[in-house]
Design a protein around this motif. Structure first.
Motif, PDB file in Angstrom:
ATOM      1  N   ALA A   4      -6.242  10.469   7.423  1.00 53.42           N
ATOM      2  CA  ALA A   4      -7.630  10.822   7.721  1.00 53.42           C
ATOM      3  C   ALA A   4      -8.435   9.582   8.090  1.00 53.42           C
ATOM      4  O   ALA A   4      -9.264   9.614   9.017  1.00 53.42           O
ATOM      5  CB  ALA A   4      -8.257  11.519   6.519  1.00 53.42           C
ATOM      6  N   GLU A   5      -8.153   8.483   7.355  1.00 55.06           N
ATOM      7  CA  GLU A   5      -8.853   7.227   7.639  1.00 55.06           C
ATOM      8  C   GLU A   5      -8.488   6.711   9.031  1.00 55.06           C
ATOM      9  O   GLU A   5      -9.346   6.229   9.784  1.00 55.06           O
ATOM     10  CB  GLU A   5      -8.474   6.184   6.583  1.00 55.06           C
ATOM     11  CG  GLU A   5      -9.230   4.875   6.702  1.00 55.06           C
ATOM     12  CD  GLU A   5      -8.815   3.862   5.646  1.00 55.06           C
ATOM     13  OE1 GLU A   5      -9.252   2.700   5.741  1.00 55.06           O
ATOM     14  OE2 GLU A   5      -8.035   4.222   4.732  1.00 55.06           O
ATOM     15  N   ARG A  57      -7.444   8.560  11.591  1.00 55.68           N
ATOM     16  CA  ARG A  57      -8.066   9.434  12.599  1.00 55.68           C
ATOM     17  C   ARG A  57      -9.542   9.106  12.761  1.00 55.68           C
ATOM     18  O   ARG A  57     -10.082   9.103  13.876  1.00 55.68           O
ATOM     19  CB  ARG A  57      -7.892  10.901  12.198  1.00 55.68           C
ATOM     20  CG  ARG A  57      -6.481  11.428  12.386  1.00 55.68           C
ATOM     21  CD  ARG A  57      -6.440  12.963  12.312  1.00 55.68           C
ATOM     22  NE  ARG A  57      -6.896  13.457  11.028  1.00 55.68           N
ATOM     23  CZ  ARG A  57      -6.109  13.659   9.979  1.00 55.68           C
ATOM     24  NH1 ARG A  57      -4.811  13.379  10.073  1.00 55.68           N
ATOM     25  NH2 ARG A  57      -6.596  14.126   8.851  1.00 55.68           N
ATOM     26  N   ALA A  58     -10.206   8.807  11.613  1.00 56.53           N
ATOM     27  CA  ALA A  58     -11.640   8.478  11.663  1.00 56.53           C
ATOM     28  C   ALA A  58     -11.873   7.198  12.453  1.00 56.53           C
ATOM     29  O   ALA A  58     -12.826   7.093  13.235  1.00 56.53           O
ATOM     30  CB  ALA A  58     -12.182   8.346  10.250  1.00 56.53           C
ATOM     31  N   LYS A  59     -10.967   6.204  12.259  1.00 59.56           N
ATOM     32  CA  LYS A  59     -11.101   4.937  12.986  1.00 59.56           C
ATOM     33  C   LYS A  59     -10.896   5.142  14.480  1.00 59.56           C
ATOM     34  O   LYS A  59     -11.612   4.576  15.324  1.00 59.56           O
ATOM     35  CB  LYS A  59     -10.094   3.920  12.450  1.00 59.56           C
ATOM     36  CG  LYS A  59     -10.475   3.320  11.113  1.00 59.56           C
ATOM     37  CD  LYS A  59      -9.434   2.304  10.654  1.00 59.56           C
ATOM     38  CE  LYS A  59      -9.837   1.689   9.320  1.00 59.56           C
ATOM     39  NZ  LYS A  59      -8.809   0.732   8.835  1.00 59.56           N
ATOM     40  N   LYS A  87     -11.310   7.935  16.102  1.00 58.69           N
ATOM     41  CA  LYS A  87     -12.462   8.690  16.614  1.00 58.69           C
ATOM     42  C   LYS A  87     -13.648   7.773  16.842  1.00 58.69           C
ATOM     43  O   LYS A  87     -14.357   7.860  17.862  1.00 58.69           O
ATOM     44  CB  LYS A  87     -12.814   9.795  15.618  1.00 58.69           C
ATOM     45  CG  LYS A  87     -13.849  10.779  16.117  1.00 58.69           C
ATOM     46  CD  LYS A  87     -14.052  11.897  15.100  1.00 58.69           C
ATOM     47  CE  LYS A  87     -15.079  12.893  15.607  1.00 58.69           C
ATOM     48  NZ  LYS A  87     -15.322  13.974  14.594  1.00 58.69           N
ATOM     49  N   SER A  88     -13.855   6.862  15.879  1.00 64.80           N
ATOM     50  CA  SER A  88     -14.969   5.914  15.986  1.00 64.80           C
ATOM     51  C   SER A  88     -14.776   4.985  17.182  1.00 64.80           C
ATOM     52  O   SER A  88     -15.716   4.655  17.902  1.00 64.80           O
ATOM     53  CB  SER A  88     -15.068   5.116  14.686  1.00 64.80           C
ATOM     54  OG  SER A  88     -16.045   4.126  14.770  1.00 64.80           O
TER      55      SER A  88
END
Length: 569
Positions: free
Chosen positions: A553-554, A556-558, A560-561
């Motif tokens: 999840a971390e 994917r968040a990076k 996405k960011s």
């Protein structure tokens, strides 16, 4: 390393040790076994130099350092944990205290006196450095986590910790002395199962030779490389753990019995020939010759009969209803601690339940609620409605028995209709003979009190036995007899015990007290251990899966960011 040579010890009350010879070598973990009063603790005290033998000698190097962990843990509840560990360094402590005294004196000293005090302080500091005084704090900081403490625990008071943790402090203090031999007298007494298992693992990792006195058969089985049995004052050494010792002893006894029987048969045959032909004119010379040979034969001794131990069974009782105990929505607090929170349990006829849990989790409290000696804060704990007849064995027999009564008065008072002969016979089955029946309860040992309390339980038929630490103070043969009695008992039994071997022999259901709940495991102790291991593995897998999911999840968040940042540019 150290050897006991033909040690004997005679007290005014009689001979305890007659001929004890065994040795301790590097790497040994030796278990001393024998009935209560066989002289096991006496041997530890002789090795430690606290007791002088009547005869024999201890062969040991003069520089050998021996550490002795007694049954009573010597800790001061007013000290912090770190201060308690510091007490081990006696000489360094004395020098430190003298340094403080000198420094205080320097504050008000005149010039001439000050010069002398400075020289004294310098000498004390050199002595302190020679003892590695400035490195002692580091040694304490190193051993704290080894004993299971976190750094913050060092500043907490000893009184804030349970008996199990105080045992860890005592063991840590001993190990700070870097002993060459470690003596342990009943180290598992009053420890919960988690602490016992920690102690086993820790001791296995030590290189220091260890001598252990313990009635905990599982502990001896998992830890010992040798067993030294003392029986009727004489020692015998067996290689291997406790189970191996039992097998070797049984085999040796069987072989000795077989050899004895063969020799007796042959001696009887030869004696028959001598008796038959002694007066014969033609064969008397042959008979006399055989008679002389018989006189020279070295006789094989019969195996020594088993040491006398208690023998009993629980009397039959009327059959109870199916439901024996009902616990519904139990909530109970003790001071500020929540022991139970909405707990539920139904105990049925024929259950032999062992309650497990950490010390302080509420096991003994729950037993007292079942017998009506304590009321729950909320919810219900009650006996079944149909013909439930309970009998309760209290953990602290010093409180449960009348200390002013004698052993025989205790039974007579509880069974006024019994004849004196019946009372004496019952007490005899529990090893009270001769004048010992007239000893006051206050003068009885822990084992004698436990046996008297068990005897008292047989006076009234009961179909529900509630036993709180019944094996405390019992020797191994007495534990085995209690196990056998419970195995043949046709009622319901509820047991609290830290003796894993005992639990494995008597329980058909385990109830663990954890987080205020009563968690039921419908099988014996080994089934429970398997299930606990399964739960640990499942929790581990779930934790790993959760960590992987969190990392994914971390990531994917990076990503996405990063994409969002690219679009913005």
């Amino acid at each position: 390393m150290l050897r006991l040579e033909h040690i004997s010890k005679i007290y005014p009350s009689g001979e305890v040790l007659k001929d004890v010879s065994w040795e301790i070598k590097p790497g040994d973990r030796i278990g001393l076994v024998g009935v209560n009063g066989a002289g096991k603790s006496t041997q530890l005290k002789i090795i430690a130099g606290e007791v002088e033998p009547t005869a024999g000698e201890i062969i040991r190097p003069a520089s050998l350092r021996i550490a002795y962990l007694t049954q009573e843990f010597e800790v001061d509840p007013r000290r912090t944990v770190r201060e308690e560990f510091w007490t081990v360094f006696v000489e360094a402590n004395e020098i430190q205290n003298e340094q403080l005294r000198v420094q205080r004196a320097m504050e008000t000293a005149n010039p001439e006196e000050l010069d002398r005090l400075i020289r004294q302080l310098d000498r004390l500091q050199r002595q302190f450095e020679a003892l590695d005084g400035y490195g002692l704090d580091a040694r304490i900081e190193k051993i704290l986590p080894e004993m299971g403490f976190v750094a913050e625990d060092g500043d907490r008071l000893v009184s804030a910790f349970s008996g199990g943790w105080q045992m860890r402090m005592s063991l840590g203090k001993i190990l700070l002395q870097a002993p060459d031999i470690l003596l342990l007298d009943e180290p598992t007494n009053h420890l919960d199962l988690e602490t016992i298992e920690w102690l086993e693992t820790y001791l296995k990792g030590l290189n220091t030779p260890i001598v252990i006195v313990s009635h905990d058969r599982e502990f001896l089985d998992r830890l010992c490389t040798q067993i030294v049995e003392t029986e009727r004052g004489v020692s015998t050494t067996y290689l291997g753990n406790y189970s191996t010792y039992l097998e070797q002893k049984a085999l040796a006894r069987e072989m000795q019995q077989s050899t004895f029987d063969r020799q007796q048969k042959e001696l009887a045959k030869q004696q028959e020939f001598v008796d038959r032909f002694r007066a014969s004119a033609t064969r008397s010379t042959q008979a006399k010759s055989r008679e002389k040979l018989l006189e020279k034969v070295e006789r094989v001794e019969a195996p020594i009969a088993d040491v006398k131990t208690l023998k009993f069974h629980f009397p039959p009782a009327p059959r109870s209803g199916r439901e024996v105990v009902a616990i519904q929505d139990l909530t109970h607090t003790y001071d500020d601690k929540i022991l139970f929170l909405g707990a539920n349990l139904e105990i049925e006829r024929g259950d032999r339940i062992a309650f497990l849990g950490l010390n302080g989790s509420g096991k003994s409290t729950l037993l007292r609620m079942i017998v009506g000696m304590e009321s729950p804060t909320d919810g219900k704990v009650e006996l079944g409605k149909h013909n439930v007849l309970p009998a309760y064995f209290e953990q602290n027999q010093a409180e449960a028995l009348d200390l002013e009564k004698t052993a025989i008065e205790t039974i007579q008072y509880a069974a006024p209709d019994w004849k004196l002969e019946e009372v004496r016979n019952l007490l005899g089955r529990f090893l009270f003979s001769g004048d010992t029946v007239y000893k006051k309860v206050a003068a009885l040992s822990g084992g004698e009190k436990a046996r008297l309390a068990l005897a008292k339980m047989l006076l009234q038929p009961a179909n529900l036995l509630i036993l709180d630490e019944p094996t405390n103070h019992l020797d191994i043969p007495a534990k085995e007899m209690l196990e056998e009695a419970l195995q043949h008992y046709d009622g319901t039994a509820i047991v609290v015990s830290h003796d894993r071997y005992f639990i494995s022999q008597v329980a058909n259901k385990i109830v663990e007290i954890r987080d205020g709940e009563l968690r039921v495991y419908r099988g014996n102790y080994h089934y429970y251990l398997d299930k606990i291991e399964e739960e640990k593995q499942k929790e581990k897998q779930e934790r790993i899966a959760a960590e992987k999911a969190a990392k994914a999840a971390e990531k994917r968040a990076k990503q996405k960011s990063k994409k969002a940042g690219s679009k913005a540019r």
